[in-house]
Every structure is written in structure tokens, then in C-alpha cells.
Design an enzyme around this catalytic site. Sequence first.
Site, PDB file in Angstrom:
ATOM      1  N   ASP A  79      20.194 -37.283 -61.654  1.00  0.00           N
ATOM      2  CA  ASP A  79      20.119 -38.216 -60.524  1.00  0.00           C
ATOM      3  C   ASP A  79      21.268 -39.224 -60.477  1.00  0.00           C
ATOM      4  O   ASP A  79      21.100 -40.355 -60.024  1.00  0.00           O
ATOM      5  CB  ASP A  79      18.772 -38.974 -60.541  1.00  0.00           C
ATOM      6  CG  ASP A  79      17.594 -38.014 -60.585  1.00  0.00           C
ATOM      7  OD1 ASP A  79      17.706 -36.937 -59.975  1.00  0.00           O
ATOM      8  OD2 ASP A  79      16.572 -38.340 -61.216  1.00  0.00           O
ATOM      9  N   GLY A 122      16.912 -32.396 -57.396  1.00  0.00           N
ATOM     10  CA  GLY A 122      16.748 -32.995 -56.070  1.00  0.00           C
ATOM     11  C   GLY A 122      18.046 -33.727 -55.778  1.00  0.00           C
ATOM     12  O   GLY A 122      18.328 -34.741 -56.415  1.00  0.00           O
ATOM     13  N   ARG A 133       8.384 -39.562 -58.608  1.00  0.00           N
ATOM     14  CA  ARG A 133       8.027 -40.440 -59.730  1.00  0.00           C
ATOM     15  C   ARG A 133       9.038 -41.584 -59.852  1.00  0.00           C
ATOM     16  O   ARG A 133      10.229 -41.400 -59.595  1.00  0.00           O
ATOM     17  CB  ARG A 133       8.055 -39.649 -61.051  1.00  0.00           C
ATOM     18  CG  ARG A 133       6.977 -38.615 -61.164  1.00  0.00           C
ATOM     19  CD  ARG A 133       7.095 -37.854 -62.476  1.00  0.00           C
ATOM     20  NE  ARG A 133       8.283 -37.007 -62.511  1.00  0.00           N
ATOM     21  CZ  ARG A 133       8.632 -36.258 -63.544  1.00  0.00           C
ATOM     22  NH1 ARG A 133       7.915 -36.272 -64.654  1.00  0.00           N
ATOM     23  NH2 ARG A 133       9.711 -35.498 -63.506  1.00  0.00           N
TER      24      ARG A 133
HETATM   25  P1  GDP Z   1      21.474 -36.211 -57.839  1.00  0.00           P
HETATM   26  O1  GDP Z   1      20.262 -35.513 -58.333  1.00  0.00           O
HETATM   27  O2  GDP Z   1      22.486 -36.452 -58.919  1.00  0.00           O
HETATM   28  O3  GDP Z   1      22.088 -35.559 -56.631  1.00  0.00           O
HETATM   29  O4  GDP Z   1      20.997 -37.659 -57.385  1.00  0.00           O
HETATM   30  P2  GDP Z   1      19.669 -38.000 -56.531  1.00  0.00           P
HETATM   31  O5  GDP Z   1      19.904 -37.622 -55.123  1.00  0.00           O
HETATM   32  O6  GDP Z   1      18.466 -37.476 -57.195  1.00  0.00           O
HETATM   33  O7  GDP Z   1      19.612 -39.572 -56.739  1.00  0.00           O
HETATM   34  C1  GDP Z   1      20.663 -40.401 -56.390  1.00  0.00           C
HETATM   35  C2  GDP Z   1      20.141 -41.446 -55.383  1.00  0.00           C
HETATM   36  O8  GDP Z   1      21.081 -42.489 -55.251  1.00  0.00           O
HETATM   37  C3  GDP Z   1      19.949 -40.884 -53.999  1.00  0.00           C
HETATM   38  O9  GDP Z   1      18.884 -41.545 -53.389  1.00  0.00           O
HETATM   39  C4  GDP Z   1      21.276 -41.228 -53.311  1.00  0.00           C
HETATM   40  O10 GDP Z   1      21.132 -41.333 -51.900  1.00  0.00           O
HETATM   41  C5  GDP Z   1      21.580 -42.547 -53.925  1.00  0.00           C
HETATM   42  N1  GDP Z   1      23.021 -42.883 -54.068  1.00  0.00           N
HETATM   43  C6  GDP Z   1      24.060 -42.061 -54.363  1.00  0.00           C
HETATM   44  N2  GDP Z   1      25.189 -42.769 -54.527  1.00  0.00           N
HETATM   45  C7  GDP Z   1      24.860 -44.059 -54.319  1.00  0.00           C
HETATM   46  C8  GDP Z   1      25.591 -45.297 -54.376  1.00  0.00           C
HETATM   47  O11 GDP Z   1      26.780 -45.333 -54.673  1.00  0.00           O
HETATM   48  N3  GDP Z   1      24.878 -46.439 -54.127  1.00  0.00           N
HETATM   49  C9  GDP Z   1      23.556 -46.431 -53.832  1.00  0.00           C
HETATM   50  N4  GDP Z   1      22.949 -47.594 -53.620  1.00  0.00           N
HETATM   51  N5  GDP Z   1      22.848 -45.295 -53.781  1.00  0.00           N
HETATM   52  C10 GDP Z   1      23.482 -44.136 -54.037  1.00  0.00           C
HETATM   53  P1  IMO Z   2      18.839 -33.506 -60.671  1.00  0.00           P
HETATM   54  O1  IMO Z   2      19.668 -32.274 -60.464  1.00  0.00           O
HETATM   55  C1  IMO Z   2      16.325 -35.891 -63.283  1.00  0.00           C
HETATM   56  C2  IMO Z   2      13.767 -33.733 -66.117  1.00  0.00           C
HETATM   57  C3  IMO Z   2      12.277 -33.803 -65.877  1.00  0.00           C
HETATM   58  C4  IMO Z   2      11.776 -33.668 -67.288  1.00  0.00           C
HETATM   59  C5  IMO Z   2      12.747 -32.682 -67.901  1.00  0.00           C
HETATM   60  C6  IMO Z   2      12.263 -31.236 -67.881  1.00  0.00           C
HETATM   61  O2  IMO Z   2      18.190 -34.009 -59.428  1.00  0.00           O
HETATM   62  O3  IMO Z   2      19.626 -34.552 -61.390  1.00  0.00           O
HETATM   63  P2  IMO Z   2      11.935 -29.393 -66.017  1.00  0.00           P
HETATM   64  O4  IMO Z   2      11.281 -29.451 -64.677  1.00  0.00           O
HETATM   65  O5  IMO Z   2      13.385 -29.020 -65.967  1.00  0.00           O
HETATM   66  O6  IMO Z   2      11.163 -28.562 -66.981  1.00  0.00           O
HETATM   67  O7  IMO Z   2      11.843 -30.897 -66.580  1.00  0.00           O
HETATM   68  O8  IMO Z   2      13.942 -32.788 -67.152  1.00  0.00           O
HETATM   69  N1  IMO Z   2      14.553 -33.256 -64.960  1.00  0.00           N
HETATM   70  C7  IMO Z   2      15.301 -34.051 -64.189  1.00  0.00           C
HETATM   71  N2  IMO Z   2      15.466 -35.388 -64.212  1.00  0.00           N
HETATM   72  N3  IMO Z   2      17.001 -35.138 -62.402  1.00  0.00           N
HETATM   73  C8  IMO Z   2      16.870 -33.807 -62.383  1.00  0.00           C
HETATM   74  O9  IMO Z   2      17.625 -33.013 -61.593  1.00  0.00           O
HETATM   75  C9  IMO Z   2      15.949 -33.196 -63.279  1.00  0.00           C
HETATM   76  N4  IMO Z   2      15.552 -31.923 -63.501  1.00  0.00           N
HETATM   77  C10 IMO Z   2      14.706 -31.974 -64.540  1.00  0.00           C
HETATM   78  O10 IMO Z   2      11.930 -35.029 -65.295  1.00  0.00           O
HETATM   79  O11 IMO Z   2      11.913 -34.885 -67.972  1.00  0.00           O
HETATM   80 MG    MG Z   3      18.179 -35.752 -58.361  1.00  0.00          MG
END
Ligand code: GDP
Ligand code: IMO
Ligand code: MG
Length: 430
Positions: free
Chosen positions: A14, A41, A310
Site C-alpha cells: 500500500d 488493491g 481494514r
Molecule cells: P498500493 O497498493 O501500493 O497501490 O497502494 P493503495 O492504493 O493500497 O494505498 C495507497 C493509498 O494512498 C491510496 O488510497 C492512494 O489513493 C493514496 N495515495 C497515493 N499517493 C498518495 C500521496 O502522495 N498522498 C496521499 N495523501 N495519498 C496518496
Molecule cells: P498491495 O499490492 C498490504 C498482507 C495481508 C496479510 C498478509 C498475507 O495492495 O500493496 P495474503 O492475502 O497474501 O495471504 O495475506 O499480507 N497483504 C497486503 N498488505 N497490501 C497488499 O497488497 C497486501 N497483500 C497481502 O494483510 O497480512
Molecule cells: Mg494496496
Amino acid sequence: MSKVDVLLGLQWGDEGKGKVVDVLTPEYDVIARFQGGPNAGHTLEFNGSKHVLHIIPSGIFHESKQNVIGNGVLIEPRIFQGEVQALTEKGVDATKNLCISQKAHLILPSHRMLDAANEQAKGNAKIGSTLKGIGPAYTDKIARNGLRVGDIMQNDFKERYELLKCQHLQTAHSLKFDLDAFRIDGMTLNEYEALWLESIATLKQFQLINSEYYINRRLDEGKRVLAEGAQGSMLDIDFGSYPFVTSSSTITAGVCSGLGVAPSRIGRVMGISKAYCTRVGAGPFPTELFDETGRRLCELGHEFGATTGRARRCGWLDIPALRYACMLNGVTDLFITKPDVMNDFETVNVCTAYDVEGKQIMEIPFEFNTMEIKPVLRSYEGWKTDLAGCKSYAELPERLRNYLEAIEELTGVNIMAVSISPDRKDVLYK
Ligand code: GDP
Ligand code: IMO
Ligand code: MG
């Protein structure tokens, strides 16, 4: 001949990979996912709307760019169908610029059941899995029992499906799993299975290819390929805080096996890190904040899982973990996201070392999960400035630039760009 550039997360996931891949896509011809599955995600924001992708690469909104789901990825057909439909509703026809490796493995409904059964059996020691069936599907892959995307075209697919499902039901039985109470999206296993089997038709609408040949040919032609990571380096199956990890190789090495490219064909490795740290699910997190500051990071950063909803655990930036990730991945450029979340902070801390029984260490110990680790913190003055108006790196407040320089010094890697909002347009290159 060109090389594959890589964009991957350096923390516990994330970090903002989806946003950054979307921003980088115009510079590339092909965007390819190499591992993970619907546990990911990835959030993208532009023109006032937000999109979350799970299995489909984050280059999909750029019509002229080819997106590839590589052999290292896991596909859950019903989730995939949902993603394709959501894109269709937004006017994006993914069949035009997405192709899928025939060698990518399938997640069956019964893999999802086993994920739940395994977690339940672990009790307090549970991983906090996203319950998308990742662990059980990769287990079947390694155990040489899995079903692959290419198998859906074979006459014996249903037979092999039934056989595997049968094995899974036996395992669930031996774990004393209550199947009657089990639901996926509010449905019983049988109800969900019917929809899952129907959704195979959606997969068949896509070009199913030998993606290793596809990618290598594009490189031979001098085309530019970007590999998009999922999860983060600290969730890597080998180097993360095992067993609190995911089940794939989330690091640069995973690009080679997950796309079929040789190590000599890896180019730049861009590593993303938030300006602080988050983790969702169980496992060690030395810089975690249980106080008001932790709650502020969660609230101001909207730190809620894009896949599960979560709340994410929040803490200060962890330099020993970041250095470890830079080493494992061979990071050539750092991409820092979300400093804007700390705009109002008086002080911003980073953890420069771990204190273990009075001794300072810089390396991640084998006993990471069980050891009592106190973060050694260094404080930086907050920039106390709204970053919204900043149009270039040079315009960033000096105190933030000092903080970023400190990250460069502590990791030994240069920062290429900083992201200051969820929106596509807010990326400042150094
Ligand atoms: P990913 O799984 O690495 O693609 O990241 P996620 O989408 O799960 O989580 C990143 C969150 O931070 C998302 O809600 C994005 O819209 C948000 N986001 C990404 N870059 C920035 C930033 O520079 N500033 C802020 N405030 N939010 C950001
Ligand atoms: P992105 O690509 C954050 C975490 C789960 C759990 C562990 C194992 O959005 O960064 P799994 O479902 O793979 O068996 O879960 O890994 N986890 C993530 N945490 N971002 C993700 O993906 C994750 N994918 C799995 O929360 O702790
Ligand atoms: Mg993510």
C-alpha cells in the site's frame, strides 16, 4: 534491446504503487504484473474519480498501452470478471489492451475456503490474510497440483477442477472447518462456485498468451516494459517477517520468474515508500504507534485497506527495513509518497536503528517476530505547510526537503520523485 524497469513496494504494501504505475505508464509500451493476485488493491485517482484494481495492471486506463498479467500472478476468475465489468462501466474495454499468461495459476473457490480454514486453525497466530485464497493457490502451484489459465481451454478442465476441489474439501474436513457456516461474498461455497464457473467465460474473452515470449520479443524490438509489483518487500515469502508474509516473491527477483525475463534484462528498479509506515494484518512492526499520532496518520492518510477495508496499523518510517528492501531489490531510484499526510505535524520521526536489549542493530534479525525491538528515533522539524500548491520539487518546503535528503543519506539511494496527493497530477520529479 531494452530492459524491464521495475516498480515495487519497499514496505508492507500500500505504498501507492497503483498511482505511480499509472503516472509512469505514458513512458512505457507494456505494463506487466508479475506476482500476487487479488490480495492486492491498487488505487488510482484522476479527473475526480477513484479506481481500485486488484489483478489488472495499473496501466489499463491508457488505451494505447499493452497490459500483461504474467505467469507469476494468481487469477480468481470471479474477482477478475468483477474488475473487468467495473472498467466497462467506466468506458474502458480491457479486452483491447490486456493479455494474460496461460501459465498464470487459478484461485478456486475452495482455495478461498482453505484460506479461511487455515486462518481459523491458526487461532491467535493467524496471519491476517486477505482471504482471497493466495496461500492455498500458491501451495498447489508449488505442490504441482494447480490449475492454470491455459487449462480452461482443455476438455478435461471440469474433471481436474472437481478432483482438486475434492482434495481441498478433505483438507478442510481434517481441519474441522465448519463448511456450512462458510460464506464468500455472502454466498455458500456451492452458490459461489456456480458464479465462479460462469466467470470462466470472461477469461476466455481475453488473449491468453505465452507471455514470456511476448515480453522478450517486445524487449528485442526496443519497446519499454514496466513490471508492476504487488504487496511489498517486507511481505516477501523469503525475506519478509515469515510466517507473517504473503506467498509470493515480491522483490525484483520475482520479476524474472514471474514474467520469464533474465536477470540481465532488468533495468531500473524504482522502489516506493511512504514517508511513514503502515502495515495491515498481523506481524512485527517496530515503529508502530499506538498513540494519538498513530491515529492521526491513519485518519489523515485514509489508511484503510483497498481490498479488505481494514484499518492499517501506522508508524514512523523504518530505515533498517527500508535499507534491507533497497538491498534485496537493488533499488536504483526511490519514490516517496504521502508526505502531505504529515503537513501539520510539529515533528516527524524516523527510526534509524533498532534497540535490542540496549544494543543498537541496523539489520533485520532472524528473531524479528519474537524479539523486543525498540526503535531508535531521530526527530526532524515538521514543515507545517500545505503541500497542495507545490508544483515542483524545488517548491517543496525546505524542512521537507531536509527530511527527504535524510532518507537519501540513510538509505544511500537517490529520490527520483515525490507524490503529494492521491491524484495522478501530483507527482514532483527531482
Ligand atoms: P498500493 O497498493 O501500493 O497501490 O497502494 P493503495 O492504493 O493500497 O494505498 C495507497 C493509498 O494512498 C491510496 O488510497 C492512494 O489513493 C493514496 N495515495 C497515493 N499517493 C498518495 C500521496 O502522495 N498522498 C496521499 N495523501 N495519498 C496518496
Ligand atoms: P498491495 O499490492 C498490504 C498482507 C495481508 C496479510 C498478509 C498475507 O495492495 O500493496 P495474503 O492475502 O497474501 O495471504 O495475506 O499480507 N497483504 C497486503 N498488505 N497490501 C497488499 O497488497 C497486501 N497483500 C497481502 O494483510 O497480512
Ligand atoms: Mg494496496
